[in-house]
Enzyme design. Structure first.
Site, mmCIF file in Angstrom:
data_model
loop_
_atom_site.group_PDB
_atom_site.id
_atom_site.type_symbol
_atom_site.label_atom_id
_atom_site.label_comp_id
_atom_site.label_asym_id
_atom_site.label_seq_id
_atom_site.Cartn_x
_atom_site.Cartn_y
_atom_site.Cartn_z
ATOM 1 N N ALA A 50 0.851 -1.191 0.000
ATOM 2 C CA ALA A 50 0.000 0.000 0.000
ATOM 3 C C ALA A 50 0.882 1.234 0.000
ATOM 4 O O ALA A 50 2.011 1.189 0.498
ATOM 5 C CB ALA A 50 -0.914 0.013 1.225
ATOM 6 N N ALA A 52 0.691 3.666 1.892
ATOM 7 C CA ALA A 52 0.929 4.090 3.274
ATOM 8 C C ALA A 52 2.043 3.304 3.952
ATOM 9 O O ALA A 52 2.555 3.729 4.987
ATOM 10 C CB ALA A 52 -0.360 3.946 4.090
ATOM 11 N N TYR A 53 2.439 2.161 3.392
ATOM 12 C CA TYR A 53 3.446 1.326 4.036
ATOM 13 C C TYR A 53 4.832 1.913 3.787
ATOM 14 O O TYR A 53 5.346 1.904 2.658
ATOM 15 C CB TYR A 53 3.379 -0.099 3.510
ATOM 16 C CG TYR A 53 2.068 -0.811 3.797
ATOM 17 C CD1 TYR A 53 1.109 -0.252 4.656
ATOM 18 C CD2 TYR A 53 1.766 -2.032 3.210
ATOM 19 C CE1 TYR A 53 -0.088 -0.896 4.915
ATOM 20 C CE2 TYR A 53 0.568 -2.687 3.473
ATOM 21 C CZ TYR A 53 -0.355 -2.114 4.318
ATOM 22 O OH TYR A 53 -1.543 -2.750 4.577
ATOM 23 N N GLY A 54 5.417 2.448 4.850
ATOM 24 C CA GLY A 54 6.724 3.082 4.713
ATOM 25 C C GLY A 54 6.680 4.331 3.870
ATOM 26 O O GLY A 54 7.692 4.730 3.301
ATOM 27 N N ASN A 55 5.486 4.937 3.779
ATOM 28 C CA ASN A 55 5.309 6.147 2.970
ATOM 29 C C ASN A 55 5.773 5.927 1.532
ATOM 30 O O ASN A 55 6.443 6.764 0.936
ATOM 31 C CB ASN A 55 6.056 7.325 3.599
ATOM 32 C CG ASN A 55 5.618 8.658 3.020
ATOM 33 O OD1 ASN A 55 4.489 8.812 2.560
ATOM 34 N ND2 ASN A 55 6.521 9.636 3.026
#
Length: 324
Positions: A50, A52-55
């Site tokens: 996604a 959002a994972y680790g920006n």
């Protein structure tokens, strides 16, 4: 590793998926790449990520791998849209423009022209018909092959899937991703029956109870380096450290001892073989942790153990005896 079909669709995935939530923060880039290589060697195909994972770092790592170590066709890439962190705040925006912007950015980071599965990360305030039209557009444009949802409750799942079924030409939803484990069985009440009725697959996240079912927190001790000891993850683990969860964790450990398995292997097998499950999403941070969860294709829990774990964690799973 065996494969399974995602709901009633033609999409095939490995019966275990590799999650990437911690990549770029708790899992260094080199270790993340090693995880994908090992997962692929074991026959795994499904990698879930996604923005959002680790920006965005998790997607970038996958993008690098499919142009160095692996072929694009080696992986079934699932990503999401509609959720992110801005100025330290969690923001859900499922409008058409936000979703399509998210997908375009994901494709750039992944260095590919399409994802195999694109999922709405959470229910938002935008009209559901607008959200779903973005999914239709993505498939028509060739940016996504299949679409699904994530973290939807039962009525939200039914409403979205039924909207897509109402008019010929709309893209059907093929899957949903929700939390499901021996410590989190709420989805059995409405979500899983809805998915079964709608012909959708299920990808459980945190099948090991946010790491608690590994037994590492038994005895009231929070190990150094664990998620429970991290400031940014302790809130995620704490709800499963109460008395009821401890009793379930103890039961899993006892079953593992009798079966000559590890506690997390027992917890994973319970989820993997539960009714309606397509592929649990694993969240190992090291290759060693991943190795302990691979190679279980020919292992299953005895019916008596499954029933006992059902009883201690909330009661019988009605899906085991319901008519197909």
């Amino acid at each position: 590793m065996r494969t399974r079909r995602v709901g009633a669709s033609g999409l095939q995935v490995s019966q275990l998926g590799l999650g990437t939530l911690t990549w770029g923060r708790d899992t260094p880039v080199a270790e993340a790449k090693a995880l994908v290589r090992r997962f692929h060697e074991a026959g795994g195909t499904l990698v879930d990520t996604a923005p959002a994972y680790g920006n965005g770092v998790a997607e970038k790592i996958i993008g690098q791998l499919i142009h160095t170590d692996l072929q694009r066709s080696d992986l079934v890439i699932a990503t999401k849209g509609g959720f992110g962190v801005k100025d330290g705040r969690r923001v859900v925006d499922t409008s058409r423009s936000a979703l399509l912007d998210d997908l375009a950015a994901s494709l750039r980071r992944l260095h590919t022209d399409h994802v195999d599965l694109w999922q709405v990360h959470a229910w938002g305030e935008a009209p559901i018909e607008e959200t779903l039209e973005a999914l239709d557009h993505a498939v028509r444009a060739g940016m996504a092959r299949y679409v699904g949802v994530s973290n939807y409750v039962g009525w939200q799942t039914a409403r979205a899937a039924t909207w897509q079924e109402a008019v010929p030409g709309r893209t059907p939803l093929v899957s949903s991703q929700v939390e499901y484990s021996l410590l989190a069985r709420r989805s059995e009440i409405e979500v899983i029956p809805a998915l079964r009725s709608l012909g959708m697959g299920l990808f459980p996240w945190s099948p090991l109870g946010r790491g608690v079912l590994t037994g590492k927190y038994r005895g009231g001790v929070t190990p150094r380096g664990s998620r429970g000891a991290a400031d940014h993850f302790s809130w995620f683990v704490e709800p499963y450290l109460e008395d009821k969860s401890r009793a379930i964790t103890d039961a899993v450990a006892k079953a593992a001892e009798g079966l000559d398995l590890l506690p997390h292997q027992v917890a994973l097998l319970w989820v993997r073989d539960a009714p309606g499950v397509t592929a649990p999403l694993l969240g190992p941070r090291t290759v060693e942790q991943l190795d302990e969860l691979l190679g279980l294709d020919d292992v299953s829990l005895p019916a008596q153990i499954t029933a006992a774990l059902d009883d201690v964690s909330g009661g019988p799973n009605v899906g085991r005896t319901s008519t197909p």
